[in-house]
Design a protein around this motif. Structure first.
Motif, PDB file in Angstrom:
ATOM      1  N   PRO A   3     -35.130 -16.397  19.009  1.00 52.10           N
ATOM      2  CA  PRO A   3     -33.809 -17.044  18.967  1.00 52.10           C
ATOM      3  C   PRO A   3     -33.951 -18.546  19.194  1.00 52.10           C
ATOM      4  O   PRO A   3     -34.219 -18.999  20.306  1.00 52.10           O
ATOM      5  CB  PRO A   3     -33.056 -16.368  20.114  1.00 52.10           C
ATOM      6  CG  PRO A   3     -34.136 -15.941  21.074  1.00 52.10           C
ATOM      7  CD  PRO A   3     -35.330 -15.619  20.231  1.00 52.10           C
ATOM      8  N   TYR A   4     -33.761 -19.316  18.149  1.00 50.61           N
ATOM      9  CA  TYR A   4     -33.846 -20.776  18.249  1.00 50.61           C
ATOM     10  C   TYR A   4     -32.465 -21.357  18.515  1.00 50.61           C
ATOM     11  O   TYR A   4     -31.462 -20.827  18.057  1.00 50.61           O
ATOM     12  CB  TYR A   4     -34.415 -21.369  16.960  1.00 50.61           C
ATOM     13  CG  TYR A   4     -35.858 -21.006  16.696  1.00 50.61           C
ATOM     14  CD1 TYR A   4     -36.889 -21.645  17.383  1.00 50.61           C
ATOM     15  CD2 TYR A   4     -36.188 -20.022  15.768  1.00 50.61           C
ATOM     16  CE1 TYR A   4     -38.217 -21.322  17.147  1.00 50.61           C
ATOM     17  CE2 TYR A   4     -37.518 -19.689  15.520  1.00 50.61           C
ATOM     18  CZ  TYR A   4     -38.528 -20.345  16.214  1.00 50.61           C
ATOM     19  OH  TYR A   4     -39.829 -20.021  15.984  1.00 50.61           O
ATOM     20  N   ARG A   5     -32.427 -22.456  19.227  1.00 49.67           N
ATOM     21  CA  ARG A   5     -31.155 -23.116  19.525  1.00 49.67           C
ATOM     22  C   ARG A   5     -30.959 -24.391  18.719  1.00 49.67           C
ATOM     23  O   ARG A   5     -29.933 -25.061  18.846  1.00 49.67           O
ATOM     24  CB  ARG A   5     -31.044 -23.422  21.013  1.00 49.67           C
ATOM     25  CG  ARG A   5     -32.155 -24.277  21.571  1.00 49.67           C
ATOM     26  CD  ARG A   5     -32.084 -24.360  23.098  1.00 49.67           C
ATOM     27  NE  ARG A   5     -30.995 -25.195  23.548  1.00 49.67           N
ATOM     28  CZ  ARG A   5     -31.158 -26.412  24.075  1.00 49.67           C
ATOM     29  NH1 ARG A   5     -32.378 -26.921  24.206  1.00 49.67           N
ATOM     30  NH2 ARG A   5     -30.131 -27.104  24.472  1.00 49.67           N
ATOM     31  N   GLY A   6     -31.913 -24.736  17.883  1.00 51.75           N
ATOM     32  CA  GLY A   6     -31.802 -25.929  17.058  1.00 51.75           C
ATOM     33  C   GLY A   6     -32.947 -26.007  16.072  1.00 51.75           C
ATOM     34  O   GLY A   6     -33.912 -25.238  16.158  1.00 51.75           O
ATOM     35  N   ILE A   7     -32.831 -26.929  15.120  1.00 50.44           N
ATOM     36  CA  ILE A   7     -33.869 -27.145  14.109  1.00 50.44           C
ATOM     37  C   ILE A   7     -34.088 -28.639  13.968  1.00 50.44           C
ATOM     38  O   ILE A   7     -33.126 -29.402  13.812  1.00 50.44           O
ATOM     39  CB  ILE A   7     -33.466 -26.560  12.733  1.00 50.44           C
ATOM     40  CG1 ILE A   7     -33.093 -25.080  12.856  1.00 50.44           C
ATOM     41  CG2 ILE A   7     -34.590 -26.736  11.715  1.00 50.44           C
ATOM     42  CD1 ILE A   7     -32.417 -24.534  11.618  1.00 50.44           C
ATOM     43  N   PHE A   8     -35.347 -29.047  14.008  1.00 52.37           N
ATOM     44  CA  PHE A   8     -35.683 -30.459  13.776  1.00 52.37           C
ATOM     45  C   PHE A   8     -36.665 -30.517  12.612  1.00 52.37           C
ATOM     46  O   PHE A   8     -37.699 -29.862  12.622  1.00 52.37           O
ATOM     47  CB  PHE A   8     -36.301 -31.104  15.012  1.00 52.37           C
ATOM     48  CG  PHE A   8     -36.436 -32.602  14.886  1.00 52.37           C
ATOM     49  CD1 PHE A   8     -35.425 -33.445  15.321  1.00 52.37           C
ATOM     50  CD2 PHE A   8     -37.554 -33.167  14.290  1.00 52.37           C
ATOM     51  CE1 PHE A   8     -35.524 -34.823  15.185  1.00 52.37           C
ATOM     52  CE2 PHE A   8     -37.667 -34.547  14.148  1.00 52.37           C
ATOM     53  CZ  PHE A   8     -36.650 -35.379  14.599  1.00 52.37           C
ATOM     54  N   VAL A   9     -36.309 -31.333  11.603  1.00 44.91           N
ATOM     55  CA  VAL A   9     -37.114 -31.443  10.381  1.00 44.91           C
ATOM     56  C   VAL A   9     -37.584 -32.887  10.235  1.00 44.91           C
ATOM     57  O   VAL A   9     -36.785 -33.821  10.320  1.00 44.91           O
ATOM     58  CB  VAL A   9     -36.291 -31.058   9.133  1.00 44.91           C
ATOM     59  CG1 VAL A   9     -37.194 -31.004   7.896  1.00 44.91           C
ATOM     60  CG2 VAL A   9     -35.572 -29.736   9.332  1.00 44.91           C
ATOM     61  N   SER A  10     -38.875 -33.062   9.991  1.00 40.84           N
ATOM     62  CA  SER A  10     -39.409 -34.411   9.774  1.00 40.84           C
ATOM     63  C   SER A  10     -40.153 -34.493   8.455  1.00 40.84           C
ATOM     64  O   SER A  10     -40.956 -33.621   8.117  1.00 40.84           O
ATOM     65  CB  SER A  10     -40.363 -34.813  10.904  1.00 40.84           C
ATOM     66  OG  SER A  10     -40.906 -36.101  10.667  1.00 40.84           O
ATOM     67  N   ASP A  11     -39.875 -35.558   7.729  1.00 39.10           N
ATOM     68  CA  ASP A  11     -40.723 -35.952   6.610  1.00 39.10           C
ATOM     69  C   ASP A  11     -42.101 -36.304   7.172  1.00 39.10           C
ATOM     70  O   ASP A  11     -42.257 -36.566   8.370  1.00 39.10           O
ATOM     71  CB  ASP A  11     -40.079 -37.149   5.912  1.00 39.10           C
ATOM     72  CG  ASP A  11     -40.988 -37.803   4.887  1.00 39.10           C
ATOM     73  OD1 ASP A  11     -41.535 -37.078   4.040  1.00 39.10           O
ATOM     74  OD2 ASP A  11     -41.155 -39.033   4.962  1.00 39.10           O
TER      75      ASP A  11
END
Length: 280
Positions: A3-11
């Motif tokens: 269960p994740y509480r957020g998503i962080f995406v990086s180039d």
């Protein structure tokens, strides 16, 4: 599923990877995300073999969105979750159009052999095309006509910066496909025009991961620096751009043009997550 509480995406290039390295601050911040239940994604124009060459062993990511969204891979296991491809009739139509425009281009083989490519030179010498060709000479083969390929992972045309209008022309010509502009990572100036199967984008790759984990209501942050990041930033709830990047859109939050830009964006994102939690 965790269960994740957020998503962080990086180039990657020009964002997380700067001057050929990932700063200790950015690396630590990316690792810390995992301790807070944040799903970590790297979204890049690079193919898997190229990403592996610049990401350190044990790099703290959960997923890679590769080839500008053309492939989604679970980083820990290298399991390929999705790949898209151009089919024979599409390849032929693209090849004929690019030859008619006298462009220099490469047709990359289908997965998993997408390091290999057939190439064609236009009459105008494009230095960045020659640069890329030299870099990957061991994997290229010159074609005299259109290649008789049943499938291809992508087609890449390279033009000089003053010919940037060619992207809009090809986007209209192939409106049913994904035609994505990127700035060359080799000279930071020339225009790469990537042609993929319909629906391919970094944003679509991230959405695949969101759907896989049922995280449609989760706060998504993304950071990038180039034209091919725009769709990803537009889908994010918290979009960051690197200061002094190729993106001039003021709707994105500017992260300073420093070696710890990603770490600073992560800190801002975590503050927003904490504020949301306190309001709940």
């Amino acid at each position: 599923m965790t269960p994740y509480r957020g998503i962080f995406v990086s180039d990657l290039d020009g964002t997380l990877l700067r001057d050929g390295r990932i700063s200790p601050e950015d690396l630590d911040a990316f690792a810390t995300l995992g301790n807070h239940g944040i799903l970590r994604v790297v979204a890049t124009g690079r193919a898997l073999h190229s990403a592996e060459a610049c990401l350190p062993d044990g790099f703290p990511a959960d997923y890679l969105v590769l080839s500008t969204g053309n492939q989604v891979v679970h980083w820990g296991t290298r399991e390929v979750l999705r790949s898209s491809r151009l089919l024979a009739d599409e390849i032929q139509a693209i090849c004929l159009a690019l030859r008619g425009l006298d462009l220099s281009f490469m047709v990359h083989d289908d997965f998993p052999g997408n390091r290999g490519f057939a190439f064609s030179r236009g009459r105008k010498r494009v230095e960045d095309f020659e640069r890329r060709l030299t870099l990957y000479a061991a994997h290229g083969r010159e074609m005299s006509g259109c290649p008789g390929m049943d499938a291809a992972s992508q087609v890449l045309a390279i033009v000089d910066a003053e010919d940037e209008g060619m992207h809009a022309l090809l986007a209209r010509e192939f409106a049913g496909l994904s035609v994505i502009r990127a700035t060359s990572p080799l000279d930071d100036r020339s225009v790469w025009i990537e042609i993929f199967a319909a629906g391919v984008s970094k944003a679509k790759g991230v959405r695949d991961i969101v759907d896989r984990h049922g995280l449609q209501e989760t706060l998504i942050a993304a950071i990038g620096n180039d034209h091919n990041d725009r769709d990803m930033l537009d889908m994010a709830h918290v979009p960051f751009k690197i200061g002094n990047s190729f993106l001039g859109d003021d709707t994105y939050i500017t992260a300073p043009n420093t070696s710890d830009a990603v770490a600073r964006a992560i800190a801002h994102y975590m503050e927003l997550l904490q504020a949301d939690a306190e309001r709940s």
